[in-house]
Design an enzyme around this catalytic site. Structure first.
Site, PDB file in Angstrom:
ATOM      1  N   VAL A 194       0.828  -1.211   0.000  1.00 36.49           N
ATOM      2  CA  VAL A 194       0.000   0.000   0.000  1.00 36.49           C
ATOM      3  C   VAL A 194       0.865   1.265   0.000  1.00 36.49           C
ATOM      4  O   VAL A 194       0.572   2.235  -0.709  1.00 36.49           O
ATOM      5  CB  VAL A 194      -0.966  -0.017   1.206  1.00 36.49           C
ATOM      6  N   LYS A 201      -6.705  -0.605  10.090  1.00 36.72           N
ATOM      7  CA  LYS A 201      -8.038  -0.857  10.681  1.00 36.72           C
ATOM      8  C   LYS A 201      -7.951  -1.335  12.116  1.00 36.72           C
ATOM      9  O   LYS A 201      -8.735  -0.934  12.965  1.00 36.72           O
ATOM     10  CB  LYS A 201      -8.839  -1.845   9.833  1.00 36.72           C
ATOM     11  N   GLU A 234      -9.869   6.788   5.785  1.00 40.24           N
ATOM     12  CA  GLU A 234     -10.689   6.207   4.703  1.00 40.24           C
ATOM     13  C   GLU A 234     -10.159   4.836   4.268  1.00 40.24           C
ATOM     14  O   GLU A 234     -10.928   3.909   3.996  1.00 40.24           O
ATOM     15  CB  GLU A 234     -10.699   7.167   3.496  1.00 40.24           C
ATOM     16  N   GLY A 242      -1.437 -14.405  -3.668  1.00 42.31           N
ATOM     17  CA  GLY A 242      -1.087 -13.249  -2.838  1.00 42.31           C
ATOM     18  C   GLY A 242      -2.281 -12.571  -2.190  1.00 42.31           C
ATOM     19  O   GLY A 242      -2.136 -11.519  -1.573  1.00 42.31           O
ATOM     20  N   LYS A 274     -13.264  -3.737  10.623  1.00 41.60           N
ATOM     21  CA  LYS A 274     -13.885  -2.766   9.699  1.00 41.60           C
ATOM     22  C   LYS A 274     -15.328  -2.495  10.112  1.00 41.60           C
ATOM     23  O   LYS A 274     -15.788  -1.350  10.091  1.00 41.60           O
ATOM     24  CB  LYS A 274     -13.831  -3.291   8.259  1.00 41.60           C
TER      25      LYS A 274
HETATM   26  N1  HSE Z   1      -6.939  -8.626   3.803  1.00 45.77           N
HETATM   27  C1  HSE Z   1      -8.014  -7.734   3.470  1.00 45.77           C
HETATM   28  C2  HSE Z   1      -8.942  -8.392   2.471  1.00 45.77           C
HETATM   29  C3  HSE Z   1      -7.559  -6.413   2.909  1.00 45.77           C
HETATM   30  O1  HSE Z   1      -8.715  -9.508   2.058  1.00 45.77           O
HETATM   31  O2  HSE Z   1      -9.930  -7.757   2.112  1.00 45.77           O
HETATM   32  C4  HSE Z   1      -7.085  -5.497   3.969  1.00 45.77           C
HETATM   33  O3  HSE Z   1      -8.073  -5.270   4.917  1.00 45.77           O
END
Ligand code: HSE
Length: 424
Positions: free
Chosen positions: A14, A105, A129, A187, A205
């Site tokens: 990221v 998160k 966000e 991945g 989340k």
């Molecule tokens: N590992 C999370 C997912 C992404 O597979 O959506 C990061 O929160």
């Protein structure tokens, strides 16, 4: 033109995506947003990785103090993940009066009260966000697009890894273990997949999103959580036969009894908008008292989608003089008068293994009647001396189902193999 300097903490997937967007689009933001945003430095111990991304040698820092004391850094982007170092670095940045943008998160879910307190004390911004649903602008939608509404319910597919696994199992008829291996090879899933497959990621989340949607603190500890590790090929095949597909849903509801927050595998009726969300895509389906139903759909993870959310926060912070904090009462625990009922209402799917003898179904039906559970549809398939009965109930109470299941399991002639909640 206003000049704003950014530091990126961590150049993993990221962080790399964020660096790429900010450098590639710098002139574009000058033209469209009337602000010049420069990456002043990055904090990255792996210098090779930073150099490969094109970061000039002199901008690569290995110590947080060098970042914090740089007067040209106005905004610190935290994309390290985890808690320990991230919490320390974010607090250090906020205490130095820097605005923080984070994708973390777990950190925001567990420590938002502490971070927001530090931010307010120093008149610094705190934006998050990217912490929920990657590139899908769900937080800004709740804050700036739907703020006219009482949000009454929210249902989301907010973890891409589990959605990928469930889609693979459904399309190819493979087992959970085989689908997980594929997700790891591509991945999507980590080598230790627990955070995704046991629903922790989705629960962090949901805690954040439901706090925003319902304007009160919804602590992680109040989120009911079940992952997908127990999902079998048989469940998915039954669902197909009955007209449902299986999704890991995060559900938040404001009801008269309080706030329901739960993450669990759920059968979604084919034809519901969420049933069409496949592979690693995410979506959130909201209901507001004025707007009615709204659905946001997109990529919940990945370098550029999550980078898009981070850069959006950076631009927002760079172009708004008034700082916006979270809209809920930001405390460590829930407010005293808010209830989080553990019993809730749902339809259910049950798969019951029975001895194929006269009177067995009558016994099960009697237990359903006792707990006021009504059946919508039922299938029976024989397997020699035993048979599998699969059924879908009308809306009933979770506690009624649990009681009925334990009583069925106490019968010598039947045992409940699977129970799933159902959204029609
Ligand atoms: N590992 C999370 C997912 C992404 O597979 O959506 C990061 O929160």
């Amino acid at each position: 033109m206003k000049k704003v300097g950014v530091a990126i903490l961590g150049l993993g997937v990221v962080g790399g995506g964020t660096y790429e967007i900010l450098t590639k689009n710098r002139e574009f933001y000058q033209k469209t947003q009337n602000v010049d945003i420069s990456v002043e430095c990055v904090l990255e111990l792996n210098r090779e990785r930073a150099l490969k991304l094109g970061v000039p040698e002199e901008k690569i820092m290995s110590n947080i103090a060098e970042v914090i004391c740089n007067p040209d850094v106005n905004i610190v982007v935290e994309v390290i993940g985890g808690i320990d170092a991230a919490r320390e670095f974010v607090l250090a940045a906020l205490n130095a009066g820097k605005t923080v943008v984070t994708s973390n998160k777990e950190l925001f879910c567990k420590y938002s009260h502490e971070l927001e307190r530090a931010a307010k004390r120093q008149n610094a911004g705190l934006y998050f966000e990217a912490s929920c649903v990657g590139g899908v602008p769900i937080i800004r939608t709740l804050l700036d697009g739907l703020q006219a509404n009482h949000i009454t319910s929210m249902m989301g597919i907010i973890n891409g890894t589990t959605n990928f696994i469930l889609t693979k199992m459904s399309n190819e008829g493979i087992s959970y273990e085989e689908a997980l291996k594929e997700a790891q090879a591509l991945g999507y899933a980590e080598s230790n997949p627990v955070a995704d497959v046991e629903g922790f990621d989705a629960a962090y989340k949901l805690s954040i999103l439901s706090s925003l949607a319902f304007h009160t603190k919804v602590p992680f500890s109040k989120v009911f959580r079940e992952g997908i590790t127990g999902v079998t090929r048989e469940m998915i095949a039954d669902g197909k036969e009955l007209g449902y597909c299986l999704k890991l849903l995060a559900i938040g509801k404001q009801t008269d009894a309080g706030i329901e927050v739960r993450v669990h595998p759920t059968f979604v009726r084919t034809g519901h908008p969420l049933a069409a969300v496949n592979d690693s895509f995410n979506a959130v389906y909201l209901t507001g008292d004025a707007v009615g139903e709204v659905m946001l759909y997109g990529r919940g993870a990945g370098a550029l989608p999550t980078g898009s959310a981070i850069v959006s926060d950076v631009i927002y912070a760079a172009t708004h003089s008034e700082i916006r904090y979270s809209t809920f009462k930001n405390t460590a625990n829930a407010e005293k008068d808010v209830r989080f009922p553990s019993d809730f209402s749902s339809a259910y799917y049950l798969r019951i293994k029975v001895s194929d003898k006269t009177g067995v179904l009558a016994k099960i039906a009697a237990l359903f009647a006792k707990y006021n559970i009504s059946i919508v549809e039922m299938l029976q398939k024989g397997e020699g001396e035993t048979a599998s009965v699969t059924l879908i109930t009308h809306e009933t109470r979770e506690l009624a189902i649990r009681n009925a299941v334990s009583k069925i399991n106490a019968l010598e002639v039947a045992s409940v193999e699977s129970v799933l909640r159902v959204v029609s």
